[in-house]
Design an enzyme around this catalytic site. Structure first.
Site, mmCIF file in Angstrom:
data_model
loop_
_atom_site.group_PDB
_atom_site.id
_atom_site.type_symbol
_atom_site.label_atom_id
_atom_site.label_comp_id
_atom_site.label_asym_id
_atom_site.label_seq_id
_atom_site.Cartn_x
_atom_site.Cartn_y
_atom_site.Cartn_z
ATOM 1 N N HIS A 85 0.821 -1.214 0.000
ATOM 2 C CA HIS A 85 0.000 0.000 0.000
ATOM 3 C C HIS A 85 0.857 1.267 0.000
ATOM 4 C CE1 HIS A 85 -3.888 1.934 1.786
ATOM 5 N NE2 HIS A 85 -3.348 2.684 0.840
ATOM 6 N N ASP A 99 0.570 2.701 3.640
ATOM 7 C CA ASP A 99 -0.260 3.786 3.083
ATOM 8 C C ASP A 99 0.575 5.050 2.936
ATOM 9 O OD1 ASP A 99 -2.360 5.122 1.997
ATOM 10 O OD2 ASP A 99 -3.625 5.117 3.777
HETATM 11 O O1 DOR Z 1 -5.214 9.918 3.601
HETATM 12 C C1 DOR Z 1 -5.192 9.396 2.495
HETATM 13 N N1 DOR Z 1 -4.314 9.801 1.562
HETATM 14 N N2 DOR Z 1 -6.053 8.420 2.214
HETATM 15 C C2 DOR Z 1 -6.208 7.963 0.954
HETATM 16 O O2 DOR Z 1 -7.074 7.176 0.736
HETATM 17 C C3 DOR Z 1 -5.389 8.469 -0.137
HETATM 18 C C4 DOR Z 1 -4.142 9.064 0.372
HETATM 19 C C5 DOR Z 1 -3.477 9.940 -0.644
HETATM 20 O O3 DOR Z 1 -3.330 9.507 -1.789
HETATM 21 O O4 DOR Z 1 -3.076 11.055 -0.306
HETATM 22 ZN ZN ZN Z 2 -3.943 4.615 0.586
#
Ligand code: DOR
Ligand code: ZN
Length: 441
Positions: free
Chosen positions: A60, A306
């Site tokens: 991710h 993430d």
């Molecule tokens: O906080 C987030 N940032 N959540 C997401 O789903 C996308 C991500 C981003 O691409 O900045």
């Molecule tokens: Zn994400």
């Protein structure tokens, strides 16, 4: 003749055993208890004191390439990954152009072939207008990782407005058999956040309640019917959300930021709490404790970073975007937990290496065993550092984990090549390969 031998300690059963990992053509060919003789190898690295772990597979990341390269690009993002022990990434589709079809997929792949330091795979976004049949030419590509679905608005706005479309696509998705990563926040429960930067994390949290997570989990699973085992529920963040997720056949991801941060902590410790504005939001100590419990109970399949960098100017502005970097700090933060005996070493490697490899069906990755891809991290558990944004390698230059403790790998070997040694990157951009390309290259 081995190309390289890595010396250190490997976890076997419950003990750490002195081991020489013997590598040929990018693959592990043998694990020996005693050193091979001089004539048997070209190069030996490591020492007995190093803990050897499999490379981390981060399913991710948002490396921002193409189109948003003022925040990050595939070279800086994967450099940051390498310094954090991540030897393969799966990147998300909310770039410009978004990864929606064959053309945008090939464009991204071509950039990665030139710039990436580590191995890479890409997710394609499923939206209301997606013609899944037209994606057929992609599905056999070794850099195709799977699909991504946003159930509610997030950075980049690629929402599947009508989640019942999943039902229409589910037969084809079942045939393709690749994971479908779900951003589980149901748009019907999201509200506009209060204006202004005061109390930003609390108003952000109020605007994205846990009901949104619970509802999205339930919808995704019910529309996928008998195929919900293909779903990978990303960044579960709330107590009720993760409990709903545990009751489904889907696999579950949590992120370091939802494990290590909560609103109280961020308000107290961060110079600018907007650094921790992220979707789904950073929540309460109670939510955080429930996520750790799920990790320890074996209910979580993967930890993903993430990694979603934004520039400091954007974060300090009137409307800070959601997202934070994390690919370089994920393993170091978790290793500090192992050192504190708050997380077992087996559990850690399951969550960041074995688990992601299994989720992706990458049988040759994620373990230090003969026949597997030789992605090996050399770690000195005695060397713990304070995490500092200025020491990290993402283009964005900041971290919400500022001041926390981390144990960074001192050496990184990927496909038998030394990626990181003595604090330097030792390969050229373009070193990375498609994630499912295994075997000698
Ligand atoms: O906080 C987030 N940032 N959540 C997401 O789903 C996308 C991500 C981003 O691409 O900045
Ligand atoms: Zn994400």
């Amino acid at each position: 003749m081995f190309d390289i031998v890595v010396h250190g300690k490997v976890l076997q059963g419950d003990s750490l055993v002195e081991t020489f990992i013997c590598i040929e053509d990018g693959m592990i060919s043998d694990l020996r208890r005693t050193s091979p003789t001089n004539g048997e190898y070209d190069r030996m690295i490591g020492k007995e004191r190093y803990l050897l772990l499999p490379g981390v597979i981060d399913l991710h990341t948002h490396m921002r390439d193409p189109g948003l390269t003022e925040k990050e690009d595939l070279q800086t993002g994967t450099t940051s990954a390498a310094y954090g022990g991540v030897t393969a990434i799966v990147d998300m589709p909310n770039t410009i152009p978004p990864t929606t079809d064959f053309t945008s997929f090939l464009q991204k792949k071509e950039i990665a072939m030139r710039r990436s330091i580590v191995d890479f795979g890409f997710n394609i976004v499923l939206m209301d207008g997606t013609s899944i049949e037209q994606l057929q030419p992609i599905v056999t590509d070794p850099s195709f990782a799977g699909f991504k679905v946003f159930m509610g608005e997030s950075t980049g706005s690629l929402v599947l407005e009508d989640p019942s479309k999943l039902e229409m696509m589910s037969n084809t998705l079942g045939r393709i058999g690749k994971p479908i990563s779900i951003h589980a926040e149901d748009g019907r429960f999201l509200t506009k956040m209060k204006k202004g930067r005061k109390g930003i994390l609390r108003s952000h949290l109020d605007s994205r309640p846990e009901e949104a997570e619970v509802s999205a989990v339930q919808d995704a699973v019910s529309f996928m019917k008998g195929r919900s085992h293909l779903l990978h529920l990303l960044h579960m963040s709330s107590l009720r959300g993760i409990e709903a997720a545990i009751r489904t056949p889907a696999s579950i991801e949590v992120t370091p930021h939802h494990l290590f941060l909560d609103v109280n902590y961020c308000e107290k410790h961060l110079d600018d709490p907007s650094m921790a504005k992220v979707n789904p939001p950073i929540r309460t100590t109670v939510d955080r404790a429930r996520l750790w419990e799920a990790v320890r109970d074996g209910d979580v399949d993967t930890i993903g970073s993430d990694h979603a960098p934004h520039t400091i100017d954007e974060k300090e502005g009137e409307l800070p975007p959601s997202g934070m970097p994390g690919v370089e700090t994920m393993l170091p933060l978790l290793l500090s937990k192992v050192k504190d005996r708050a997380l077992g070493l087996h559990k850690l490697t399951d969550l960041v290496s074995g688990g992601p490899a299994k989720r992706m069906g990458l049988r040759s990755r994620g373990h230090l065993l003969p026949g597997k891809v030789a992605d090996v991290l050399l770690i000195d558990m005695k060397v713990e550092k304070k995490i500092r944004g200025e020491d990290l390698h993402s283009k964005c230059g900041w971290t919400a984990f500022e001041g926390m403790s981390g144990i960074f790998p001192e050496g990184v070997v990927a496909r038998g090549m030394v990626l990181v040694e003595d604090g330097n990157i030792c390969v050229k951009p373009g070193n990375g390969s498609p994630i499912a390309n295994v075997g000698p290259i």
